[in-house]
Design a protein around this motif. Structure first.
Motif, PDB file in Angstrom:
ATOM      1  N   GLY A 245       0.797  -1.221   0.000  1.00 36.50           N
ATOM      2  CA  GLY A 245       0.000   0.000   0.000  1.00 36.50           C
ATOM      3  C   GLY A 245       0.824   1.263   0.000  1.00 36.50           C
ATOM      4  O   GLY A 245       0.274   2.367   0.077  1.00 36.50           O
ATOM      5  N   GLY A 246       2.160   1.155  -0.072  1.00 37.76           N
ATOM      6  CA  GLY A 246       3.011   2.325  -0.125  1.00 37.76           C
ATOM      7  C   GLY A 246       3.348   2.921   1.226  1.00 37.76           C
ATOM      8  O   GLY A 246       3.840   4.041   1.312  1.00 37.76           O
ATOM      9  N   LEU A 247       3.119   2.174   2.304  1.00 38.37           N
ATOM     10  CA  LEU A 247       3.417   2.645   3.649  1.00 38.37           C
ATOM     11  C   LEU A 247       4.791   2.133   4.091  1.00 38.37           C
ATOM     12  O   LEU A 247       5.216   1.062   3.677  1.00 38.37           O
ATOM     13  CB  LEU A 247       2.353   2.164   4.639  1.00 38.37           C
ATOM     14  N   HIS A 248       5.457   2.916   4.933  1.00 32.55           N
ATOM     15  CA  HIS A 248       6.720   2.479   5.506  1.00 32.55           C
ATOM     16  C   HIS A 248       6.490   2.031   6.952  1.00 32.55           C
ATOM     17  O   HIS A 248       5.909   2.768   7.745  1.00 32.55           O
ATOM     18  CB  HIS A 248       7.762   3.603   5.471  1.00 32.55           C
ATOM     19  N   VAL A 249       6.937   0.825   7.278  1.00 33.11           N
ATOM     20  CA  VAL A 249       6.796   0.265   8.622  1.00 33.11           C
ATOM     21  C   VAL A 249       8.181  -0.105   9.124  1.00 33.11           C
ATOM     22  O   VAL A 249       8.952  -0.762   8.412  1.00 33.11           O
ATOM     23  CB  VAL A 249       5.872  -0.970   8.612  1.00 33.11           C
ATOM     24  N   VAL A 250       8.503   0.318  10.347  1.00 34.16           N
ATOM     25  CA  VAL A 250       9.821   0.093  10.928  1.00 34.16           C
ATOM     26  C   VAL A 250       9.721  -0.928  12.052  1.00 34.16           C
ATOM     27  O   VAL A 250       8.819  -0.857  12.895  1.00 34.16           O
ATOM     28  CB  VAL A 250      10.413   1.405  11.475  1.00 34.16           C
ATOM     29  N   SER A 251      10.646  -1.878  12.061  1.00 35.97           N
ATOM     30  CA  SER A 251      10.716  -2.889  13.108  1.00 35.97           C
ATOM     31  C   SER A 251      12.141  -2.960  13.643  1.00 35.97           C
ATOM     32  O   SER A 251      13.104  -2.749  12.890  1.00 35.97           O
ATOM     33  CB  SER A 251      10.302  -4.255  12.562  1.00 35.97           C
ATOM     34  N   VAL A 252      12.280  -3.252  14.917  1.00 35.95           N
ATOM     35  CA  VAL A 252      13.593  -3.503  15.516  1.00 35.95           C
ATOM     36  C   VAL A 252      13.625  -4.940  16.009  1.00 35.95           C
ATOM     37  O   VAL A 252      12.753  -5.367  16.776  1.00 35.95           O
ATOM     38  CB  VAL A 252      13.887  -2.532  16.682  1.00 35.95           C
ATOM     39  N   ILE A 253      14.606  -5.703  15.528  1.00 39.74           N
ATOM     40  CA  ILE A 253      14.751  -7.104  15.918  1.00 39.74           C
ATOM     41  C   ILE A 253      16.200  -7.338  16.342  1.00 39.74           C
ATOM     42  O   ILE A 253      17.089  -6.523  16.070  1.00 39.74           O
ATOM     43  CB  ILE A 253      14.375  -8.067  14.774  1.00 39.74           C
ATOM     44  N   THR A 254      16.463  -8.445  16.986  1.00 39.73           N
ATOM     45  CA  THR A 254      17.827  -8.759  17.405  1.00 39.73           C
ATOM     46  C   THR A 254      18.664  -9.165  16.190  1.00 39.73           C
ATOM     47  O   THR A 254      18.125  -9.652  15.183  1.00 39.73           O
ATOM     48  CB  THR A 254      17.844  -9.893  18.431  1.00 39.73           C
ATOM     49  N   ASN A 255      19.952  -8.968  16.300  1.00 43.13           N
ATOM     50  CA  ASN A 255      20.842  -9.400  15.226  1.00 43.13           C
ATOM     51  C   ASN A 255      20.792 -10.915  15.046  1.00 43.13           C
ATOM     52  O   ASN A 255      20.962 -11.420  13.930  1.00 43.13           O
ATOM     53  CB  ASN A 255      22.269  -8.949  15.517  1.00 43.13           C
ATOM     54  N   ALA A 256      20.551 -11.625  16.139  1.00 45.92           N
ATOM     55  CA  ALA A 256      20.425 -13.083  16.041  1.00 45.92           C
ATOM     56  C   ALA A 256      19.225 -13.453  15.176  1.00 45.92           C
ATOM     57  O   ALA A 256      19.299 -14.370  14.344  1.00 45.92           O
ATOM     58  CB  ALA A 256      20.292 -13.695  17.437  1.00 45.92           C
ATOM     59  N   SER A 257      18.096 -12.739  15.354  1.00 47.42           N
ATOM     60  CA  SER A 257      16.907 -12.997  14.532  1.00 47.42           C
ATOM     61  C   SER A 257      17.167 -12.625  13.080  1.00 47.42           C
ATOM     62  O   SER A 257      16.717 -13.314  12.154  1.00 47.42           O
ATOM     63  CB  SER A 257      15.717 -12.193  15.070  1.00 47.42           C
ATOM     64  N   LEU A 258      17.894 -11.523  12.875  1.00 41.72           N
ATOM     65  CA  LEU A 258      18.227 -11.093  11.517  1.00 41.72           C
ATOM     66  C   LEU A 258      19.013 -12.179  10.792  1.00 41.72           C
ATOM     67  O   LEU A 258      18.723 -12.513   9.629  1.00 41.72           O
ATOM     68  CB  LEU A 258      19.034  -9.795  11.570  1.00 41.72           C
ATOM     69  N   ARG A 259      19.994 -12.769  11.500  1.00 42.88           N
ATOM     70  CA  ARG A 259      20.806 -13.829  10.886  1.00 42.88           C
ATOM     71  C   ARG A 259      19.992 -15.102  10.706  1.00 42.88           C
ATOM     72  O   ARG A 259      20.096 -15.771   9.666  1.00 42.88           O
ATOM     73  CB  ARG A 259      22.037 -14.106  11.749  1.00 42.88           C
ATOM     74  N   ARG A 260      19.189 -15.453  11.702  1.00 41.53           N
ATOM     75  CA  ARG A 260      18.412 -16.694  11.626  1.00 41.53           C
ATOM     76  C   ARG A 260      17.413 -16.655  10.468  1.00 41.53           C
ATOM     77  O   ARG A 260      17.223 -17.650   9.767  1.00 41.53           O
ATOM     78  CB  ARG A 260      17.680 -16.932  12.945  1.00 41.53           C
ATOM     79  N   MET A 261      16.787 -15.497  10.269  1.00 41.96           N
ATOM     80  CA  MET A 261      15.794 -15.356   9.209  1.00 41.96           C
ATOM     81  C   MET A 261      16.438 -15.040   7.859  1.00 41.96           C
ATOM     82  O   MET A 261      15.755 -15.036   6.833  1.00 41.96           O
ATOM     83  CB  MET A 261      14.795 -14.264   9.583  1.00 41.96           C
ATOM     84  N   ARG A 262      17.755 -14.733   7.891  1.00 44.78           N
ATOM     85  CA  ARG A 262      18.493 -14.404   6.668  1.00 44.78           C
ATOM     86  C   ARG A 262      17.842 -13.247   5.918  1.00 44.78           C
ATOM     87  O   ARG A 262      17.692 -13.277   4.686  1.00 44.78           O
ATOM     88  CB  ARG A 262      18.622 -15.636   5.770  1.00 44.78           C
ATOM     89  N   LEU A 263      17.478 -12.220   6.655  1.00 44.62           N
ATOM     90  CA  LEU A 263      16.811 -11.077   6.053  1.00 44.62           C
ATOM     91  C   LEU A 263      17.803 -10.219   5.286  1.00 44.62           C
ATOM     92  O   LEU A 263      18.917  -9.970   5.738  1.00 44.62           O
ATOM     93  CB  LEU A 263      16.117 -10.241   7.137  1.00 44.62           C
ATOM     94  N   LYS A 264      17.373  -9.759   4.111  1.00 39.49           N
ATOM     95  CA  LYS A 264      18.191  -8.894   3.265  1.00 39.49           C
ATOM     96  C   LYS A 264      17.304  -7.837   2.624  1.00 39.49           C
ATOM     97  O   LYS A 264      16.088  -8.009   2.508  1.00 39.49           O
ATOM     98  CB  LYS A 264      18.889  -9.711   2.160  1.00 39.49           C
ATOM     99  N   VAL A 265      17.921  -6.753   2.182  1.00 40.48           N
ATOM    100  CA  VAL A 265      17.186  -5.725   1.445  1.00 40.48           C
ATOM    101  C   VAL A 265      16.621  -6.340   0.170  1.00 40.48           C
ATOM    102  O   VAL A 265      17.299  -7.091  -0.530  1.00 40.48           O
ATOM    103  CB  VAL A 265      18.113  -4.545   1.106  1.00 40.48           C
ATOM    104  N   GLY A 266      15.364  -6.047  -0.123  1.00 44.24           N
ATOM    105  CA  GLY A 266      14.696  -6.600  -1.296  1.00 44.24           C
ATOM    106  C   GLY A 266      13.859  -7.826  -1.005  1.00 44.24           C
ATOM    107  O   GLY A 266      13.045  -8.247  -1.827  1.00 44.24           O
ATOM    108  N   MET A 267      14.013  -8.410   0.180  1.00 44.31           N
ATOM    109  CA  MET A 267      13.263  -9.613   0.553  1.00 44.31           C
ATOM    110  C   MET A 267      11.850  -9.230   1.007  1.00 44.31           C
ATOM    111  O   MET A 267      11.624  -8.148   1.552  1.00 44.31           O
ATOM    112  CB  MET A 267      14.002 -10.343   1.674  1.00 44.31           C
ATOM    113  N   PHE A 268      10.896 -10.125   0.786  1.00 38.26           N
ATOM    114  CA  PHE A 268       9.514  -9.874   1.182  1.00 38.26           C
ATOM    115  C   PHE A 268       9.220 -10.508   2.534  1.00 38.26           C
ATOM    116  O   PHE A 268       9.604 -11.644   2.804  1.00 38.26           O
ATOM    117  CB  PHE A 268       8.541 -10.416   0.126  1.00 38.26           C
TER     118      PHE A 268
END
Length: 355
Positions: A245-268
């Motif tokens: 819908g064109g909205l920006h949503v900000v989340s803060v997560i742990t670095n461990a979660s970031l690595r576990r989920m393998r999140l990257k720019v461009g991912m859905f």
């Protein structure tokens, strides 16, 4: 003009699928397609003349049909009223070569737009829907791509068709199903040889279309979007996503979660906010607030009990947000259906789920 972030090349390969998109291939992702659709819709209504709006509306429908069916431009321009089955929510494409025709599922909202167009036009089963010069259609597609902030070639109908095929594959729709739906004679991406029946094709396609429609209509307190930025700190990371819908949503997560989920720019990802974590402010009450996410909304309903109150709001993109607060707070806000308000929630309240 919209500014659409470029896709991270690393995400052009789907980790959970057996295909990759070459870097030189032009495609749009789901968020970019949604931005382009919004640009088309604004353009379609932006004229004081009724005949111009009707003409633009036909171009919009052609865009929507290519965007959701992945059909070729000439296949859409050859459509007759009888090729559309609104009851089954399918469109038969293939032009005059009926032996090569294929039945493609469409989402509910597109079916309703086609129903309105058919009713207004009084078309018979054999009547052509779009008597429009293909060159004129292409020019309008290029113009809207540029209006959306994209290079004009991204408005090419072939680019939209290619984008739809990749979108379906990334949604875990089997390659043979995508081949059949788009009318590909041979796969242009490596895959195992599978035998898929027509019933399996339509069952898989309908499940995907329904899931995709739920993303666009947005279930309560859930957003679907693309990660546009990741700021990594010592212990935690800030993740920003751009929703359909064109909205920006900000989340803060742990670095461990970031690595576990393998999140990257461009991912859905999907972002979920629990109702008790959602705060509501009146139309003038959001400026002096530390919430990372502040979104304008309209009140739909307020249900107040003895202890708690439920406030239901709708954001600009149609997403419904539910807030649970105390009855005393609800009375103090004095919000009623139709009032303008603000939805507020902190970045720590946003739970990310990888698609």
């Amino acid at each position: 003009m919209h500014t659409i972030p470029d896709e991270d090349p690393a995400t052009r390969h789907s980790p959970g699928a057996s295909f990759s998109v070459p870097p030189n291939v032009k495609i749009l992702d789901s968020v970019q397609l949604a931005e382009l659709e919004r640009t088309f819709r604004v353009w379609a209504t932006d004229s004081p003349r009724r005949d111009v709006r009707e003409s633009r509306r036909r171009i919009l429908l052609i865009f929507l049909l290519i965007r959701h069916t992945g059909a070729k431009l000439n296949e859409i321009l050859d459509l007759k009223a009888g090729d559309i089955d609104l009851g089954k929510r399918v469109v038969t494409v293939g032009g005059e070569e009926r032996e090569r025709a294929r039945v493609v599922e469409i989402p509910d909202d597109l079916a309703e737009e086609l129903r309105a167009a058919l009713t207004a036009g009084g078309h018979g089963p054999e009547d052509a829907l779009f008597r429009i010069d293909p060159a004129h259609v292409r020019r309008k597609f290029y113009e809207q791509a540029e209006a959306c902030g994209l290079p004009r070639e991204f408005g090419n109908p072939s680019t939209l068709r290619r984008s739809r095929s990749v979108e379906l594959l990334r949604g875990n729709l089997p390659l043979p199903v995508v081949q059949r739906l788009l009318g590909h004679s041979t796969p242009n991406l490596t895959a195992a040889h599978l035998d898929v029946s027509e019933e399996d094709v339509h069952h898989a396609a309908r499940r995907y279309i329904d899931r995709e429609s739920r993303r666009r209509t947005s279930a309560r307190n859930i957003f679907f979007g693309k990660i546009t930025e990741i700021l990594t700190g010592d212990i935690q990371s800030e993740v920003t996503l751009l929703t359909l819908g064109g909205l920006h949503v900000v989340s803060v997560i742990t670095n461990a979660s970031l690595r576990r989920m393998r999140l990257k720019v461009g991912m859905f990802v999907t972002a979920e906010i629990k109702a008790p974590w959602v705060l509501v402010a009146g139309s003038e009450g959001a400026d002096q607030n530390s919430a990372d996410n502040r979104l304008p909304a309209m009140v739909i309903d307020v249900s107040t009990g003895r202890i708690n109150a439920e406030i239901l709001l709708r954001l600009a993109d149609g997403t419904e947000i539910c807030s649970i607060t105390t009855a005393a707070s609800s009375r103090r806000l004095k919000l009623r259906s139709g009032d303008q308000a603000w939805v507020l929630f902190g970045a720590y309240c946003v739970v990310l789920n990888r698609e």
